[in-house]
Motif scaffolding. Structure first.
Motif, PDB file in Angstrom:
ATOM      1  N   ALA A 357     -22.874 -12.437 -10.092  1.00 24.46           N
ATOM      2  CA  ALA A 357     -21.681 -12.277 -10.923  1.00 24.46           C
ATOM      3  C   ALA A 357     -21.444 -10.810 -11.236  1.00 24.46           C
ATOM      4  CB  ALA A 357     -21.814 -13.066 -12.223  1.00 24.46           C
ATOM      5  N   LEU A 358     -20.184 -10.469 -11.409  1.00 19.90           N
ATOM      6  CA  LEU A 358     -19.766  -9.188 -11.971  1.00 19.90           C
ATOM      7  C   LEU A 358     -19.363  -9.476 -13.403  1.00 19.90           C
ATOM      8  CD1 LEU A 358     -18.661  -6.228 -11.995  1.00 19.90           C
ATOM      9  CD2 LEU A 358     -16.550  -7.162 -11.024  1.00 19.90           C
ATOM     10  N   TYR A 359     -20.030  -8.809 -14.375  1.00 18.01           N
ATOM     11  CA  TYR A 359     -19.820  -9.167 -15.776  1.00 18.01           C
ATOM     12  C   TYR A 359     -18.782  -8.281 -16.458  1.00 18.01           C
ATOM     13  CZ  TYR A 359     -23.553 -12.485 -15.355  1.00 18.01           C
ATOM     14  OH  TYR A 359     -24.316 -13.554 -14.967  1.00 18.01           O
ATOM     15  N   THR A 360     -17.651  -8.125 -15.772  1.00 17.11           N
ATOM     16  CA  THR A 360     -16.482  -7.656 -16.492  1.00 17.11           C
ATOM     17  C   THR A 360     -15.951  -8.834 -17.305  1.00 17.11           C
ATOM     18  OG1 THR A 360     -15.212  -8.183 -14.486  1.00 17.11           O
ATOM     19  CG2 THR A 360     -15.822  -5.856 -14.838  1.00 17.11           C
ATOM     20  N   ASP A 361     -14.902  -8.608 -18.041  1.00 14.67           N
ATOM     21  CA  ASP A 361     -14.266  -9.693 -18.780  1.00 14.67           C
ATOM     22  C   ASP A 361     -12.803  -9.759 -18.346  1.00 14.67           C
ATOM     23  OD1 ASP A 361     -13.725 -11.703 -20.687  1.00 14.67           O
ATOM     24  OD2 ASP A 361     -13.013 -10.181 -22.107  1.00 14.67           O
ATOM     25  N   PRO A 362     -12.361 -10.796 -17.635  1.00 17.53           N
ATOM     26  CA  PRO A 362     -13.154 -11.950 -17.241  1.00 17.53           C
ATOM     27  C   PRO A 362     -14.131 -11.609 -16.128  1.00 17.53           C
ATOM     28  CG  PRO A 362     -10.990 -12.092 -16.230  1.00 17.53           C
ATOM     29  CD  PRO A 362     -10.947 -10.916 -17.162  1.00 17.53           C
ATOM     30  N   PRO A 363     -15.180 -12.433 -15.986  1.00 18.14           N
ATOM     31  CA  PRO A 363     -16.195 -12.160 -14.972  1.00 18.14           C
ATOM     32  C   PRO A 363     -15.784 -12.671 -13.598  1.00 18.14           C
ATOM     33  CG  PRO A 363     -16.799 -14.108 -16.204  1.00 18.14           C
ATOM     34  CD  PRO A 363     -15.529 -13.580 -16.835  1.00 18.14           C
ATOM     35  N   LEU A 364     -16.516 -12.198 -12.607  1.00 21.90           N
ATOM     36  CA  LEU A 364     -16.392 -12.715 -11.243  1.00 21.90           C
ATOM     37  C   LEU A 364     -17.676 -13.472 -10.921  1.00 21.90           C
ATOM     38  CD1 LEU A 364     -15.219 -12.834  -8.301  1.00 21.90           C
ATOM     39  CD2 LEU A 364     -16.467 -10.676  -7.894  1.00 21.90           C
ATOM     40  N   GLY A 365     -17.548 -14.739 -10.605  1.00 23.51           N
ATOM     41  CA  GLY A 365     -18.676 -15.520 -10.116  1.00 23.51           C
ATOM     42  C   GLY A 365     -18.546 -15.691  -8.615  1.00 23.51           C
ATOM     43  N   ARG A 366     -19.627 -15.414  -7.872  1.00 23.02           N
ATOM     44  CA  ARG A 366     -19.563 -15.457  -6.412  1.00 23.02           C
ATOM     45  C   ARG A 366     -20.721 -16.246  -5.837  1.00 23.02           C
ATOM     46  NH1 ARG A 366     -18.995 -14.977  -2.528  1.00 23.02           N
ATOM     47  NH2 ARG A 366     -19.557 -13.022  -1.519  1.00 23.02           N
ATOM     48  N   VAL A 367     -20.450 -16.995  -4.785  1.00 23.27           N
ATOM     49  CA  VAL A 367     -21.498 -17.724  -4.090  1.00 23.27           C
ATOM     50  C   VAL A 367     -21.187 -17.744  -2.596  1.00 23.27           C
ATOM     51  CG1 VAL A 367     -20.373 -19.975  -4.410  1.00 23.27           C
ATOM     52  CG2 VAL A 367     -22.830 -19.874  -3.989  1.00 23.27           C
ATOM     53  N   GLY A 368     -22.236 -17.628  -1.794  1.00 27.22           N
ATOM     54  CA  GLY A 368     -22.074 -17.736  -0.356  1.00 27.22           C
ATOM     55  C   GLY A 368     -21.296 -16.587   0.257  1.00 27.22           C
ATOM     56  N   MET A 369     -20.547 -16.904   1.313  1.00 30.85           N
ATOM     57  CA  MET A 369     -19.827 -15.879   2.069  1.00 30.85           C
ATOM     58  C   MET A 369     -18.483 -15.540   1.444  1.00 30.85           C
ATOM     59  SD  MET A 369     -20.312 -17.152   5.992  1.00 30.85           S
ATOM     60  CE  MET A 369     -21.928 -17.322   6.750  1.00 30.85           C
ATOM     61  N   THR A 370     -18.045 -14.315   1.679  1.00 36.97           N
ATOM     62  CA  THR A 370     -16.655 -13.968   1.404  1.00 36.97           C
ATOM     63  C   THR A 370     -15.795 -14.520   2.547  1.00 36.97           C
ATOM     64  OG1 THR A 370     -16.799 -11.880   2.628  1.00 36.97           O
ATOM     65  CG2 THR A 370     -17.364 -11.823   0.269  1.00 36.97           C
ATOM     66  N   GLU A 371     -14.499 -14.517   2.354  1.00 43.61           N
ATOM     67  CA  GLU A 371     -13.618 -14.946   3.440  1.00 43.61           C
ATOM     68  C   GLU A 371     -13.775 -14.017   4.639  1.00 43.61           C
ATOM     69  OE1 GLU A 371      -8.861 -15.513   4.481  1.00 43.61           O
ATOM     70  OE2 GLU A 371      -9.490 -15.261   2.383  1.00 43.61           O
ATOM     71  N   ARG A 372     -13.928 -12.723   4.384  1.00 43.68           N
ATOM     72  CA  ARG A 372     -14.087 -11.764   5.477  1.00 43.68           C
ATOM     73  C   ARG A 372     -15.343 -12.074   6.285  1.00 43.68           C
ATOM     74  NH1 ARG A 372     -14.390  -7.695   2.570  1.00 43.68           N
ATOM     75  NH2 ARG A 372     -16.617  -7.245   2.638  1.00 43.68           N
ATOM     76  N   GLU A 373     -16.435 -12.357   5.595  1.00 43.43           N
ATOM     77  CA  GLU A 373     -17.678 -12.700   6.301  1.00 43.43           C
ATOM     78  C   GLU A 373     -17.527 -13.998   7.078  1.00 43.43           C
ATOM     79  OE1 GLU A 373     -20.954 -10.721   3.238  1.00 43.43           O
ATOM     80  OE2 GLU A 373     -20.167 -12.738   2.869  1.00 43.43           O
ATOM     81  N   ALA A 374     -16.857 -14.974   6.490  1.00 39.73           N
ATOM     82  CA  ALA A 374     -16.677 -16.259   7.159  1.00 39.73           C
ATOM     83  C   ALA A 374     -15.832 -16.114   8.420  1.00 39.73           C
ATOM     84  CB  ALA A 374     -16.024 -17.259   6.199  1.00 39.73           C
TER      85      ALA A 374
END
Length: 470
Positions: A357-374
């Motif tokens: 996660a990026l803990y800005t407000d609001p936060p970014l929660g991320r899992v797995g691949m990005t679209e670019r990686e996929a």
């Protein structure tokens, strides 16, 4: 087995069943687990028990995030029908003291845990290898057939032009700051830098983020980067990307920061400078050569899938092995090693699903691949995206910035990755993480009956919006 001492020549050697070097996130848990299995364990720590997370990372920074959030909500009180008089005033010393207390309490709790666990001996000092199974700590020599390195990392301060002529700070300095910068220049537009940028902007400082690359958090998809930039700029944070020739010069008010960009002033005058351009492992003073332990070109200890180095009986866990840069990956390293050594399992670090996660407000929660990686897989994909402005919980809370996004393998129906940039995104992402770990198809969510009103209730709707991409 009991700890014993022997001599080799004239120098005594204290012998243990295992030695843990570094008391970060993996080390203490592993030491206690080994002790519970009847092993004698030495934990060697040269500085602060708890490592980066407890002392200069997650815990103090997220405490600062909470203070900054309180200030921001107070400024927006009228939006919620709450009237405040006298404005918002920030007591930076109290802000700093609250963060310090959170860290101190956690550190002291870990120290008590180690001190009261039978079979665990906490030794203060700097460890260096003398051989593959022997370490020197001050005047003592310690030996064990199992050695676990959990030495963490530290901020990189690169040799930029003029940087030695001005006072610069790292994350360690920032969490101890008890004054409000007039103008904070953040060098580095990635996760650590952006969190501090928003914190100090909300506490009242002028803030400029200077990023050498063309966009912020370049690891993320471009739409995520653009949304994060727009979110920060809406709060008054200046963002300077494409700063290819960053340099510094001393000024009476602080430091002049040269910014070579296509647009904007060529330099900014900052009262404080934070350098947040990356981290490096604490492996350069461990005497690894004496043990035959190899590192890569960045100093990370080379490990196999079981986290064992090329030297039998020596393992590397956490930030120093280059296989994860988070508290939760460090703790998972402990789980993998403990399961393999004590439970007869055969777990591998490569089975871990990346999530953060990026803990800005609001936060970014991320899992797995990005679209670019996929897209790089060359397979047919399904992608869905839904703005947070269509999430009832976000509307009710008055926090509609951001969006949800999911990427699915069209052939198998398996979820490849997801991002939630929005209120409670760091929590809501876990439902998708669990589905990926369980190897469930995205259609699994059709049967879910999520609680209303929540952010997570829109996840089934998100996957219902999947469409093919070119």
């Amino acid at each position: 087995m009991a700890e014993d001492a022997s001599t080799e020549g004239s120098r005594p050697v204290r012998r243990f069943d295992a030695i843990v070097v570094g008391a970060g996130q993996a080390g203490p848990s592993l030491a206690v687990r080994l002790a519970g299995a009847g092993r004698t364990v030495a934990v060697v720590e040269r500085h602060l028990v708890g490592g980066t997370c407890v002392n200069t990372g997650c815990m103090p920074t997220k405490t600062l995030v909470a203070s900054a959030k309180a200030a921001q909500v107070a400024r927006r009180a009228a939006d919620y029908g709450v009237r405040l008089t006298g404005g918002v005033r920030i007591d930076m010393r109290a802000v700093r003291d609250r963060a310090a207390a959170v860290s101190r309490n956690a550190r002291e709790g870990n120290e008590r845990w180690l001190a009261t666990t039978p079979g665990v001996t906490l030794i203060r000092g700097h460890a260096r290898f003398e051989s593959a199974d022997t370490l020197r700590v001050g005047d003592e020599r310690l030996a064990a057939p199992l050695i676990f390195l959990n030495v963490g990392g530290r901020a990189v301060v690169p040799d930029m032009p003029g940087i030695r002529d001005v006072a610069v700070m790292t994350n360690t300095d920032m969490v101890a700051l008890d004054e409000l910068p007039r103008h904070l220049a953040v060098i580095g537009g990635s996760y650590i830098g952006l969190e501090f940028a928003q914190i100090y902007r909300r506490l009242g400082a002028e803030v400029t983020v200077v990023e050498r690359g063309p966009r912020l958090v370049s690891r993320e998809d471009e739409d995520v980067s653009e949304a994060i930039r727009a979110m920060l700029e809406a709060e008054g944070i200046a963002v300077r990307t494409g700063a290819e020739c960053i340099g510094f010069a001393p000024q009476p008010q602080g430091a002049a920061v040269r910014v070579s960009c296509r647009e904007g002033a060529p330099e900014i005058l900052a009262s404080h400078v934070l350098v947040a351009v990356g981290r490096r492992p604490n492996t350069d003073d461990l005497g690894l050569d004496a043990a035959g332990i190899e590192t890569d070109g960045h100093g990370y200890i080379k490990v196999g899938e079981d986290l064992q180095t090329g030297v039998a009986g020596v393992y590397a866990l956490g930030d120093c092995n280059g296989r994860g840069a988070f508290t939760h990956t460090s703790y998972n390293d402990y789980e993998i090693v403990a399961a393999n050594l004590l439970d007869g399992e055969a777990r591998q670090v490569g089975d871990r699903i990346p999530a953060y996660a990026l803990y800005t407000d609001p936060p970014l929660g991320r899992v797995g691949m990005t679209e670019r990686e996929a897209r790089g897989l060359g397979r047919p994909l399904l992608v869905a995206k839904r703005p947070m402005s269509r999430v009832g919980r976000a509307v009710e809370k008055g926090e509609t910035t951001g969006f949800m996004k999911a990427v699915v393998d069209a052939g198998t129906g398996r979820i490849l990755g997801a991002a939630i940039l929005g209120v409670e995104g760091d929590e809501a992402i876990h439902g998708i993480l669990d589905a990926i770990v369980a190897d469930l198809p995205h259609t699994f969510f059709r049967r879910a009956v999520p609680i209303h009103p929540t952010v997570s209730e829109l996840i089934p709707t998100l996957f219902g919006d999947l469409k093919p991409v070119d």
